[in-house]
Scaffold this motif. Structure first.
Motif, short mmCIF file in Angstrom:
data_model
loop_
_atom_site.label_atom_id
_atom_site.label_comp_id
_atom_site.label_asym_id
_atom_site.label_seq_id
_atom_site.Cartn_x
_atom_site.Cartn_y
_atom_site.Cartn_z
N GLY A 451 -51.69 17.78 -44.12
CA GLY A 451 -51.34 16.31 -44.05
C GLY A 451 -50.67 15.65 -42.89
N GLY A 452 -50.52 16.51 -41.97
CA GLY A 452 -49.70 15.85 -40.72
C GLY A 452 -48.30 15.53 -40.90
N LEU A 453 -47.72 15.02 -40.09
CA LEU A 453 -46.33 14.64 -40.01
C LEU A 453 -45.85 14.21 -41.42
CD1 LEU A 453 -44.66 15.52 -37.60
CD2 LEU A 453 -44.50 13.21 -36.97
N ARG A 454 -46.70 13.07 -41.81
CA ARG A 454 -46.13 12.39 -43.18
C ARG A 454 -46.17 13.41 -44.04
NH1 ARG A 454 -47.47 7.22 -44.74
NH2 ARG A 454 -49.59 7.62 -45.01
N ALA A 455 -46.75 14.55 -44.24
CA ALA A 455 -46.59 15.51 -45.39
C ALA A 455 -45.76 16.61 -44.80
CB ALA A 455 -48.03 16.22 -45.44
N LEU A 456 -45.55 16.82 -43.49
CA LEU A 456 -44.39 17.92 -43.15
C LEU A 456 -43.07 17.54 -43.45
CD1 LEU A 456 -43.91 20.41 -41.74
CD2 LEU A 456 -43.73 19.12 -39.64
N VAL A 457 -42.68 16.29 -43.26
CA VAL A 457 -41.39 15.70 -43.35
C VAL A 457 -40.81 15.99 -44.58
CG1 VAL A 457 -39.73 13.87 -43.04
CG2 VAL A 457 -41.26 14.19 -41.51
N PRO A 458 -41.62 15.27 -45.74
CA PRO A 458 -41.08 15.47 -47.07
C PRO A 458 -41.08 17.04 -47.46
CG PRO A 458 -43.10 14.14 -47.03
CD PRO A 458 -42.69 14.53 -45.77
N THR A 459 -42.05 17.79 -47.08
CA THR A 459 -42.00 19.26 -47.33
C THR A 459 -41.10 19.98 -46.90
OG1 THR A 459 -44.50 18.94 -47.42
CG2 THR A 459 -43.45 21.18 -47.20
N VAL A 460 -40.42 19.60 -45.55
CA VAL A 460 -39.37 20.37 -45.08
C VAL A 460 -38.14 19.98 -46.01
CG1 VAL A 460 -37.65 20.45 -43.24
CG2 VAL A 460 -40.34 20.64 -42.99
N VAL A 461 -37.94 18.56 -46.23
CA VAL A 461 -36.94 18.53 -47.05
C VAL A 461 -36.81 18.93 -48.45
CG1 VAL A 461 -35.74 16.08 -48.31
CG2 VAL A 461 -36.65 15.99 -46.18
N CYS A 462 -37.92 19.01 -49.05
CA CYS A 462 -38.02 19.60 -50.43
C CYS A 462 -37.82 21.00 -50.17
CB CYS A 462 -39.36 19.46 -51.07
SG CYS A 462 -39.75 17.72 -51.64
#
Lengths: 678, 343, 334
Positions: A451-462
């Motif tokens: 999902g690119g960056l927009r999936a990466l950021v929330p994933t890392v936060v979670c």
């Protein structure tokens, strides 16, 4: 490019003479496979280290801090401003509920019965059914109300109606303004949207813990939980309704010189009315299912007898109130739908001749008033006679179910073992025995690839949040179960969904079962599940499947059905076999629906993690159950709840971004169709 | 032109993050593609000026993406212009405050939309009276006025129907009635008939012509259909990429296209239906030429002149509005126009 | 058409008025009952100290329900109290003492941490008061289904458990024998016991009482191998007399360090707890009743059986027992 579209859109696109730049879609399965292989390789050498297992009753400082916070809030219930406000709110809600209960459901001391007895309530409800919809709905209402009494659950049914009624009224008061705001104001929407996402990803059980802290046990908490669970679909759908008012209509309004308010009241709201009523319908059903669960915090309603049945291990006893909940859901669903259509039908001169209609309305009103009077005077009209039907059905159904489970259990055991050894155990070993840094890094990488960056950021936060709350290992175990359940869910969904889409008779037969499956509380089928599979992770998976599969099946069926008839005609004329039709055309073309069904399946399964915890699935669900039961484990329960939410948000974000361009439905509907109880 | 009903001067619309700052910079000389690549801005309307005379039917013509729909929305500021002025009679629309602008929209300008824009939850009569209701007129007056309008557009008997019970052509008649109900100074039409099938479209065009004769409103009419433009327009403005290519009467546009783009455009037009003798005659050799021959005004359309010319042996004399002898035509001149069409 | 509608409307209205007047004049049986109740309430309070409200926590097991409903129905019928039953988990019930939402916990299995928080002598805020024993005795053991005890009698000694460990293995226990733990909210030391007695078992939690009961029922019916945590008083014993496995006997202090436990569970004296504020109304007859209430495991099992096996409603079960045991009831009401 049509000139009818809003001009802004036309201009912001590439100029017409510039050829559109379409990125060549790169196949994503290759990098995914690479990541998985790498993960497997590192796992082989590192498995069993750094797994962050939290043994038995151990707790982390974070959990103790949470529990200490809870204690402080309780200690400060007289002085802490938040607690004082919520306390006052809770008193008001409790007062309202108990007032209404004394009117229609429980004896209003010193009266031996409520102010209005069953005869009056039934008559008034039937009259309302006619007034807002039509005579068919009136009959449905009449039948449903009579069945509440006939099966021996009059008072519990009235309680549930009261809870749903209050929650829906509050939802309207809160939801419509917020929906309008979100629909008309981009900035407001960017705040409201994530909050709704959060509320809808949160498993219903997880609500209860913090809400009880602030609103106390009993009906107040039940109302608040129900409200929080029921209002998101209304906000989302009304915002959608406002937003999808055709731009031309907004232009018309402006060009005629309407003020902003006039535009809202005379154009946008009337045009969005149909959609908003769909939202109301969803909200009502959501309220019904949550109000059922709220019996866990002593919320009044039909959920209580269901729990009683669970307590004495008797499916039959739980089944009757469970089916009454389904009946109530059907009644509310049909009535709100019919009410929404009635205005149009009447305006276009449909329905009965107006004079006759008015006569029936007045006559019915008088009859209802008489019934109310009688039910205030005479005991027979106030207290529903005990017909014993409920007990008879409970006994019969209980015997039948026992017979079935006895017959099946020799087969189900080996089946459970097969799935557990072949699928669940290896996957769980892979996920939960990976060092946390490996699993986290791999999941983050997968998110990025998909999902690119927009999936990466929330994933890392979670992921960070999961590590923070200290239940990493349990989260991985739950994830493994969730994935296995989702795989099974999709297998079922594709098989049944395709069958439904291709055969109308199958659809007609299966759809009502799915509707009931979505509405009936999970507690009803926990005991048969246990009888078949014993307390185990697989039982948890089965319970989750029973809840998640109906939604996924419907989505797949509707998606496959959505493939255009012309396309199918062309395919058939080219001589494709049935399997070829399904594999090469129908499934690929329904890809968007399949992905949505998978995402929904995942979230539904996850939402059942707590229930699964009650039948031996352990992990996060078990932690929530402990936190609920034992004071000193409150922090752990809360942390587990938060971890479930984080898992849900993470999975949802990855899935959504991965499918970004695809489905329209995705945005349009709430992530979790709010019809099921969990 | 001080007595113009509508006067547009140097109107620009640039879409993009810093549109205002762009005005007056050389960047605006770039082509659309270059500008978009350079700064992400897209020019919607480029330096457009024109006047519309009272009672005139002014047609704006262009293909999709030419900026014509944007232009019509800039006039009443449904889209805010980036720069330029729009004068409605004596009043400057571009500097007006919201309140005032609303007044103008309520009373002086009405619009007819491509997809009709009828409110589905209101009956025909209530759709027509909607604008009056917003203006705060009392119910009996607006009912009476709306009824007049419904009769005017030929929908008598359908007052109590809902829009979705009517055909497309009838729905657009409701749209017309609604626009007329406000008794505006100017009517704007945004491709009103493009969603209708050809036969209905022809009826509706005739309806507009009839209404124009009856009520005599100034009209700004947007279309992508050249035939429609030629049929309805007193004058036609052709837009391309947001800029004016040509403004002229229908026969001017057909006979003297401003560039290859327009020429290409009008190449399929049946010229004998549009051109007047003015465009096919040749100057007289001397003032006596063809004396005694039949005389026709130079505004006669070729098709109508053909019978007279072909029936006459030799020349036909052409006179202008002042009855001055301005040219002559013969069979060959006429046939050239007609035959070119056949080929 | 119009005429006939109007006429029928008129007829209807006349009929309605008639019905209304009849019902109004007739004075229904409800009014009579209401005034009867009201005067009963009044005379109650006029006599010896009146009864107020009892907010009775109902914890989620049938034995508890038996106790709660017997006390509650008695208070309702004999003393005219208002009784509110509140279905709550233990922890939540205790929180209710402070808010006034809960007045009575009728059966407490020992919650030192909660006592520390809410009971004054233990250092709490004083919202809860220890009401002493309720007469029931909680017995916790490791149990096996009867068929297993009959066929393999030596299994009833923990020393022989390892011999059979592989028989107890399931898909959940990862190669070891499975030991079925209970509802997470119960006090359990099984993981420590397994470890400290070097048993080749893994504790797998059932997740709830329903799950445990179903598991034992299924094991007996299908002759499956099962060992797990269970307890008395519990209605299941009426249907299925589970057999206890002998562990090293309980001695004082052997459970002091949860990590080092290697002994059996002690018998627990089950207690009552009250909201301090509620219990201070010493003249309230309801308070007196709750304070006087005591009964045996056998008493409770009978009522529990009415509820769970005979599928009687909780109220009816309690009323039946009250009717059958006038002497015991009279002693509480003295």
């Amino acid at each position: 490019m049509s000139t009818a579209a809003p001009p802004k859109v036309i201009r912001q696109g590439p100029a017409p003479d510039a050829p559109p730049v379409l990125a060549e879609p790169t196949p994503r399965w290759k990098p995914v496979a690479v990541v998985l292989l790498l993960w497997l390789a590192v796992w082989w050498f590192t498995k069993g280290t750094d797994t962050l297992v939290l043994a038995g009753r151990d707790r982390t400082p974070v959990m103790d801090t949470l529990a200490a916070f809870r204690d402080r809030m309780i200690a400060g219930r007289e002085s802490n401003p938040v607690m004082v406000v919520t306390g006052a709110l809770a008193d008001a809600l409790r007062g309202t509920v108990s007032f209404l209960q004394r009117v229609i459901s429980i004896p209003d001391d010193p009266r031996p019965v409520p102010q209005i007895g069953w005869l009056g309530v039934t008559a008034v409800a039937t009259w309302v059914g006619y007034a807002v919809a039509n005579w068919r709905i009136a009959l449905l209402v009449l039948g449903t109300f009579l069945s509440f009494g006939a099966f021996g659950y009059w008072s519990h049914s009235m309680d549930l109606l009261i809870m749903v009624g209050i929650a829906v009224v509050l939802s309207l008061a809160v939801g419509i303004p917020l929906g309008i705001l979100a629909g008309t104001n981009k900035r407001a929407n960017s705040i409201i949207e994530p909050v709704l996402d959060f509320l809808q990803t949160m498993p219903t059980f997880v609500y209860l813990l913090p809400i009880v802290l602030f609103f106390g046990i009993g009906s107040a908490s039940a109302v608040v939980c129900t409200l929080l669970y029921a209002v998101p679909p209304l906000i989302r759908i009304s915002a959608h309704g406002i937003r999808t008012v055709p731009p031309t209509m907004v232009e018309v309004a402006d060009s005629i010189g309407l003020t902003r308010w006039q535009r809202l009241l005379k154009v946008q709201l009337p045009l969005a009315k149909r959609t908003i009523i769909v939202g109301l319908n969803q909200t009502t059903l959501a309220a019904l299912s949550m109000a059922t669960i709220a019996s866990f915090v002593n919320g009044p309603g039909l959920g209580k007898p269901v729990l009683d049945g669970l307590r004495i291990n008797d499916t039959g006893t739980a089944l009757v109130p469970g089916l009454l909940i389904v009946a109530m859901a059907i009644m509310l669903d049909r009535a709100t739908t019919a009410a929404s259509e009635r205005g149009d039908i009447m305006a276009r001169g449909g329905g009965l001749p107006p004079r006759l209609h008015r006569a029936i309305l007045i006559g019915g009103g008088v009859l209802a008033a008489v019934a109310v009077m009688i039910s205030r005077q005479s005991l027979w009209a106030a207290e529903f006679p005990d017909l014993g039907w409920g007990r008879a059905i409970a006994k019969g159904a209980g015997d039948v179910i026992t017979a079935i489970t006895d017959t099946l259990s020799p087969i189900t055991g080996p089946f459970k073992d097969a799935i557990t050894y072949a699928l669940l155990n290896p996957l769980q070993a892979f996920l939960s025995e990976s060092p946390w840094w490996l699993a986290a890094a791999a999941i983050a990488l997968l998110a990025y690839v998909l999902g690119g960056l927009r999936a990466l950021v929330p994933t890392v936060v979670c992921l960070a949040g999961m590590v923070f709350f200290g239940l990493w290992n349990n989260a991985m175990v739950t994830l493994a179960m969730t994935l296995v359940a989702t795989i099974l869910c999709m297998v079922i969904a594709v098989v049944v969904g395709v069958a439904m889409a291709r055969k109308r008779s199958a659809d007609l037969l299966i759809r009502p079962i799915l509707d009931a499956g979505q509405t009936i509380p999970a507690f009803v089928y926990l005991i048969p599940c246990l009888a078949l599979f014993g307390p185990s992770r697989f039982t948890g998976i089965v319970a989750a499947l029973a809840y998640a599969a109906p939604v996924s099946i419907k989505l797949v069926a509707d998606g496959v059905k959505g493939v255009s008839a012309t396309t199918m005609e062309a395919v058939r004329s080219s001589g494709a076999s049935t399997m070829q039709q399904i594999r090469k055309v129908q499934l690929p073309m329904a890809k968007a629906s399949l992905m949505l069904a998978t995402n929904q399946g995942l979230l539904f399964v996850l939402a059942m993690a707590v229930i699964s915890g009650m039948v031996g699935a352990g992990a996060l669900g078990y932690d929530v159950v402990i936190g609920f039961s034992r004071s000193e484990e409150w922090g752990k329960g809360f942390a587990a709840g938060a971890t479930i939410v984080l898992l849900g948000i993470m999975i949802d974000r990855i899935a959504r971004r991965a499918a970004e361009a695809a489905p329209d439905q995705w945005k349009r509907f709430p992530m979790r169709a709010p019809t099921g109880p969990f | 032109m001080a007595d113009a009903a509508l006067s547009v001067q140097n109107l620009w619309k640039v879409f993009g993050p810093n549109a205002e700052k762009l005005i007056g910079t050389p960047d605006l000389e770039l082509s659309r593609k270059e500008l978009q690549a350079k700064s992400g801005h897209v020019i919607g309307v480029r330096d457009v000026s024109f006047d519309v005379a009272p009672g005139e039917v002014f047609v704006v013509m262009g293909l999709s993406g030419s900026g014509k729909s944007t232009l019509v929305r800039l006039i009443t500021r449904l889209i805010e212009p980036t720069s330029g002025t729009v004068m409605l009679g004596e009043e400057n629309l571009t500097t007006m405050d919201e309140e005032k602008l609303r007044e103008v929209r309520r009373k002086r300008v009405s619009m007819v939309f491509q997809h009709f824009g009828l409110l589905p939850h209101r009956k025909v009569i209530d759709n027509v009276s909607f604008g009056l209701e917003i203006r705060g007129e009392d119910k009996t007056r607006r009912r009476a006025r709306a009824q007049n309008m419904v009769d005017l557009v030929g929908l008598s008997g359908y007052e109590q129907n809902f829009p979705d019970q009517l055909s497309g052509g009838m729905q657009q008649r409701v749209g017309l009635a609604r626009a007329l109900a406000n008794d505006p100074d100017i009517l704007m039409f945004d491709e009103p008939f493009s969603a209708l099938d050809p036969l209905i479209r022809r009826d509706m065009q005739n309806e507009v012509i009839r209404l124009h004769h009856e009520v005599g409103k100034t009209m700004v009419f947007i279309t992508h259909d050249l035939a429609e433009a030629l049929k309805l327009g007193d004058r036609i403005m052709i837009l391309r990429d947001g800029a004016i290519i040509q403004i002229g009467t229908p026969d001017e546009v057909v006979a003297a296209p401003a560039d290859d783009y327009v020429k290409d455009f009008v190449s399929d037009v049946p010229k004998s239906h549009v051109l007047t003798l003015k465009w096919v005659m040749r100057p007289p050799a001397n003032s006596e030429e063809g004396i005694g021959a039949p005389t026709l005004p130079d505004t006669t359309i070729v098709r109508d002149a053909a019978r007279t010319v072909l029936a006459t042996d030799g020349l036909v004399r052409v006179v202008n509005a002042q009855d001055e002898f301005v040219g002559v035509v013969d069979d060959e001149d006429i046939l050239r126009v007609v035959v070119a069409e056949e080929g | 058409m119009q005429v006939s509608i109007n006429r029928s409307l008129k007829t209807l209205a006349v009929a309605a008025v008639a019905a209304l007047s009849v019902s109004a004049c007739g004075g229904g049986d409800i009014d009579a009952k209401t005034s009867q109740n009201a005067s009963a309430n009044a005379s109650n309070s006029a006599q010896a100290g009146k009864c107020g409200t009892i907010n009775m926590a109902v914890n989620p097991w049938v034995g508890y329900e038996a106790s709660a409903y017997v006390v509650g129905e008695l208070a309702k019928s004999k003393l005219g109290c208002t009784v509110n039953y509140k279905d709550l988990k233990e922890d939540v019930s205790w929180q209710g003492f402070g808010t006034g939402e809960v007045d009575v916990v009728i059966e407490d299995w020992g919650h030192p941490d909660l006592e520390k928080k809410f009971v004054k002598d233990k250092g709490g805020d004083g919202s809860a008061t220890d009401g002493g024993p309720n007469g029931n005795k909680g017995i916790i053991h490791w149990y096996v289904p009867p068929w297993l005890a009959a066929e393999y009698p030596d299994i009833l000694d923990y020393n022989n458990l390892n011999k059979y460990a592989d028989k107890f293995a399931t898909s959940e226990s990862g190669g070891k024998g499975q030991f079925l733990g209970a509802d997470p909210s119960y006090v359990q030391f099984d993981e420590a016991i397994v470890k400290n007695l070097n048993l080749n078992f893994k504790v797998v939690f059932s997740g709830g009482e329903a799950a445990s009961i179903t598991a034992f029922q299924k094991a007996e019916k299908n002759k499956e191998w099962l060992i797990g945590y269970f307890y008395e008083p519990q209605w299941l014993f009426a249907e299925l007399p589970l057999k206890a496995v002998k562990l090293p006997p309980y001695t004082d202090g052997c459970q002091a360090d949860p990590a080092k436990v290697a002994c059996d569970y002690p018998d627990t004296i089950l207690k009552k707890f009250y909201s301090t504020k509620w219990a201070s109304n010493a003249e309230d007859t309801g308070v007196k009743l709750v304070k006087a209430f005591q009964w045996t495991n056998e008493d409770q099992n009978i009522v529990a059986k009415y509820i769970s096996q005979d599928k009687m409603s909780k109220e009816d079960a309690a009323k039946k027992w009250i009717a059958d045991n006038p002497d015991k009831v009279a002693a509480w009401l003295k």
